[in-house]
Design a protein around this motif. Structure first.
Motif, PDB file in Angstrom:
ATOM      1  N   GLY A 270       0.812  -1.214   0.000  1.00 48.02           N
ATOM      2  CA  GLY A 270       0.000   0.000   0.000  1.00 48.02           C
ATOM      3  C   GLY A 270       0.844   1.263   0.000  1.00 48.02           C
ATOM      4  N   THR A 271       2.170   1.107  -0.050  1.00 47.88           N
ATOM      5  CA  THR A 271       3.047   2.286  -0.149  1.00 47.88           C
ATOM      6  C   THR A 271       3.879   2.179  -1.432  1.00 47.88           C
ATOM      7  N   ASP A 272       4.493   3.331  -1.827  1.00 44.62           N
ATOM      8  CA  ASP A 272       5.151   3.413  -3.136  1.00 44.62           C
ATOM      9  C   ASP A 272       6.174   2.295  -3.414  1.00 44.62           C
TER      10      ASP A 272
ATOM     11  N   LEU B 156       2.855   6.789 -10.757  1.00 41.94           N
ATOM     12  CA  LEU B 156       3.106   5.907 -11.911  1.00 41.94           C
ATOM     13  C   LEU B 156       2.804   4.449 -11.555  1.00 41.94           C
ATOM     14  N   VAL B 157       2.179   3.766 -12.508  1.00 42.64           N
ATOM     15  CA  VAL B 157       1.712   2.400 -12.268  1.00 42.64           C
ATOM     16  C   VAL B 157       1.974   1.565 -13.530  1.00 42.64           C
TER      17      VAL B 157
ATOM     18  N   GLU C 127       6.175   0.011 -19.375  1.00 41.17           N
ATOM     19  CA  GLU C 127       5.943   1.419 -19.730  1.00 41.17           C
ATOM     20  C   GLU C 127       5.121   2.039 -18.605  1.00 41.17           C
ATOM     21  N   PRO C 128       5.714   2.287 -17.421  1.00 42.74           N
ATOM     22  CA  PRO C 128       4.914   2.855 -16.334  1.00 42.74           C
ATOM     23  C   PRO C 128       4.179   4.102 -16.807  1.00 42.74           C
ATOM     24  N   VAL C 129       2.942   4.243 -16.359  1.00 43.24           N
ATOM     25  CA  VAL C 129       2.088   5.328 -16.832  1.00 43.24           C
ATOM     26  C   VAL C 129       1.403   5.929 -15.605  1.00 43.24           C
ATOM     27  N   ARG C 130       1.050   7.224 -15.684  1.00 41.40           N
ATOM     28  CA  ARG C 130       0.287   7.803 -14.574  1.00 41.40           C
ATOM     29  C   ARG C 130      -1.037   7.054 -14.462  1.00 41.40           C
ATOM     30  N   PHE C 131      -1.357   6.542 -13.257  1.00 42.87           N
ATOM     31  CA  PHE C 131      -2.590   5.769 -13.064  1.00 42.87           C
ATOM     32  C   PHE C 131      -3.789   6.507 -13.669  1.00 42.87           C
ATOM     33  N   TRP C 132      -3.897   7.813 -13.368  1.00 46.83           N
ATOM     34  CA  TRP C 132      -5.085   8.559 -13.765  1.00 46.83           C
ATOM     35  C   TRP C 132      -5.074   8.897 -15.256  1.00 46.83           C
ATOM     36  N   ASP C 133      -3.901   8.950 -15.897  1.00 46.66           N
ATOM     37  CA  ASP C 133      -3.858   9.129 -17.359  1.00 46.66           C
ATOM     38  C   ASP C 133      -4.390   7.870 -18.047  1.00 46.66           C
ATOM     39  N   PHE C 134      -3.962   6.708 -17.504  1.00 47.06           N
ATOM     40  CA  PHE C 134      -4.419   5.439 -18.078  1.00 47.06           C
ATOM     41  C   PHE C 134      -5.941   5.340 -17.973  1.00 47.06           C
ATOM     42  N   MET C 135      -6.457   5.590 -16.747  1.00 50.83           N
ATOM     43  CA  MET C 135      -7.915   5.500 -16.536  1.00 50.83           C
ATOM     44  C   MET C 135      -8.643   6.495 -17.452  1.00 50.83           C
ATOM     45  N   SER C 136      -8.079   7.713 -17.562  1.00 50.82           N
ATOM     46  CA  SER C 136      -8.737   8.745 -18.380  1.00 50.82           C
ATOM     47  C   SER C 136      -8.762   8.333 -19.846  1.00 50.82           C
ATOM     48  N   GLN C 137      -7.662   7.765 -20.330  1.00 53.21           N
ATOM     49  CA  GLN C 137      -7.617   7.348 -21.746  1.00 53.21           C
ATOM     50  C   GLN C 137      -8.679   6.304 -22.036  1.00 53.21           C
ATOM     51  N   VAL C 138      -8.837   5.340 -21.124  1.00 50.65           N
ATOM     52  CA  VAL C 138      -9.846   4.303 -21.345  1.00 50.65           C
ATOM     53  C   VAL C 138     -11.246   4.928 -21.291  1.00 50.65           C
TER      54      VAL C 138
ATOM     55  N   HIS D   5       2.545   5.030  -6.188  1.00 56.17           N
ATOM     56  CA  HIS D   5       3.375   4.502  -7.282  1.00 56.17           C
ATOM     57  C   HIS D   5       3.505   2.995  -7.078  1.00 56.17           C
ATOM     58  N   HIS D   6       3.297   2.219  -8.129  1.00 51.14           N
ATOM     59  CA  HIS D   6       3.677   0.802  -8.043  1.00 51.14           C
ATOM     60  C   HIS D   6       4.004   0.325  -9.452  1.00 51.14           C
ATOM     61  N   PHE D   7       5.298   0.406  -9.744  1.00 51.75           N
ATOM     62  CA  PHE D   7       5.763  -0.130 -11.032  1.00 51.75           C
ATOM     63  C   PHE D   7       7.042  -0.925 -10.784  1.00 51.75           C
TER      64      PHE D   7
END
Ligand code: NAI
Ligand SMILES: CC(C)=CCC[C@@H](C)[C@H]1CC[C@H]2C3=C(CC[C@]12C)[C@@]1(C)CCC(=O)C[C@@H]1CC3
Length: 345
Positions: free
Chosen positions: A124-126, A206-207, A243-254, A307-309
């Motif tokens: 639950g931590t980075d 980043l996730v 390819e770690p991606v910002r969690f919220w960018d990924f969700m937003s793209q979908v 962060h979890h990548f």
């Protein structure tokens, strides 16, 4: 360019082969010329070259008939991570995996490839660029993860060159793609109920997310490289899109790809995590009277706000792993595959 490998044997079994990952794996194996036995509690489809054995993996006799003359076994069965049935996780992921190992040994199986999870080290931590030598989580984020840790230990400890039984664990993270019953459907359901307006935290975390075909590729590479003299024996391998991606960018793209609005408003992580804990406690107390299933569980909030990548360096070195499908291509194919989940459909 994908690595070319000559399969040592063309027969295998996929435990959990009716599931999301399992079915993609079966389809790829058949495409590569394998004859596949699927063992699952349910039969979800039919495919030439595939024999179905319906049964519970806790039943050794049922497993033995599916593993007859099979040198390679993939074990990717598990109860759904969102379940709150602790006894079921214990029975299937721990006791059941012991039974799978016993059945493999009795049936003379040579290789067992387990689908583990990168979350076995997540508390639950980075985690930034986490390697496989990180210690197992002392406080796993939920009971699913706690049992995945025990499951992975059981499989890796069972590896025995003397017995001719080799094992390896693949640790994917955030699998997505066509027919995924979890990530996209939960995301869309939350959006339709007006719950995807907020970004938890500052949105910079980043996730790793992993396209299902890349996960399949990692499993097949592991099976075909696993040999007594190889470094794979009793090892775990991170398999991600690398390819770690910002969690919220990924969700937003979908979301945007499916016609929904992207979340915009920020809420402090500690506040949302605290509220999710409170809600979880209330749901626990009320369970004898009413069954509440909160959308924002502490586990999901932790996954959405940290962060979890993970590093794939070990898989690149030992397996020659390179993700065949890029994240952008994977998102496009995934969005395309869910016409029924589009806004207004
Ligand atoms: N979906 C994800 O993001 C991630 C999944 N994983 C792991 O990947 C594996 C596959 O996951 P998914 O395909 O997403 O799940 P899924 O729920 O689509 O597939 C699991 C399959 O296991 C079968 N199964 C469950 N209990 C069984 C039992 N007692 N006996 C026989 N079959 C049984 C189910 O019927 C189902 O077909 C699991 O081990 C999961 O822990 C790991 C990391 C991430
Ligand atoms: C905040 C919110 C409601 C997001 C919706 C998406 C989530 C449902 C997914 C985001 C990360 C995903 C994830 C898993 C399940 C689906 C998510 C929580 C796993 C827990 C599945 C099983 C694993 O082994 C680890 C995965 C980590 C990421």
């Amino acid at each position: 360019m994908a690595t070319r490998i000559r399969p040592s044997s063309k027969r295998c079994a996929v435990i959990g082969g009716s599931g999301f990952l399992g079915r993609h794996l079966v389809e790829r194996l058949v495409g590569r010329g394998y004859t596949v036995s699927v063992f699952d509690i349910r039969q979800a489809y039919e495919l030439p070259g595939v024999t179905f054995h319906q049964g519970d993996l806790c039943d050794k006799q049922a497993l033995l008939s599916a593993l007859k003359d099979v040198p390679i076994v993939f074990h990717c069965a598990s109860p759904a991570p969102g379940s709150d049935d602790r006894a079921l996780f214990q029975r299937v992921n721990i006791d059941g995996t012991r039974t799978v190992i016993q059945a493999c040994l009795e049936a003379g199986v040579q290789k067992l490839i387990l689908t583990s999870s990168a979350s076995v080290v997540f508390e639950g931590t980075d985690i930034k660029n986490g390697k496989e030598d990180l210690p197992y989580a002392k406080k796993p984020i939920d009971y699913y993860t706690a049992t995945k840790i025990q499951q992975e230990k059981l499989v890796l400890e069972a590896c025995s060159k003397e017995k001719g039984f080799l094992t390896v664990a693949i640790r994917p993270h955030g699998i997505f793609g066509p027919r995924d019953p979890q990530l996209v459907p939960i995301l869309v359901d939350s959006a339709r109920r007006g719950k995807m307006k907020f970004i938890i935290g500052d949105g910079s975390n980043l996730v790793d997310f992993t396209y299902v075909e890349n996960v399949v590729h990692g499993h097949i590479l592991a099976a075909e490289h696993l040999k007594a003299e190889s470094p794979l024996c009793a090892q775990a391998y991170h398999i991600t899109n690398d390819e770690p991606v910002r969690f919220w960018d990924f969700m937003s793209q979908v979301l945007v790809g499916l016609g929904y609005s992207a979340p915009r408003l920020h809420l402090p992580y500690a506040l949302v995590y605290g509220l999710s804990l409170l809600l979880w406690l209330i749901a626990l107390v009320l369970r004898p009277l009413v069954h509440i299933k909160p959308t924002f569980t502490p586990m999901r909030v932790a996954l959405a706000g940290t962060h979890h990548f993970y590093s794939c360096a070990r898989a690149k070195q030992d397996l020659g792993y390179r993700p065949p499908v890029s994240l952008q291509e994977a998102i496009a194919r995934t969005v395309e595959s869910y016409p029924h989940l589009r806004q207004g459909a």
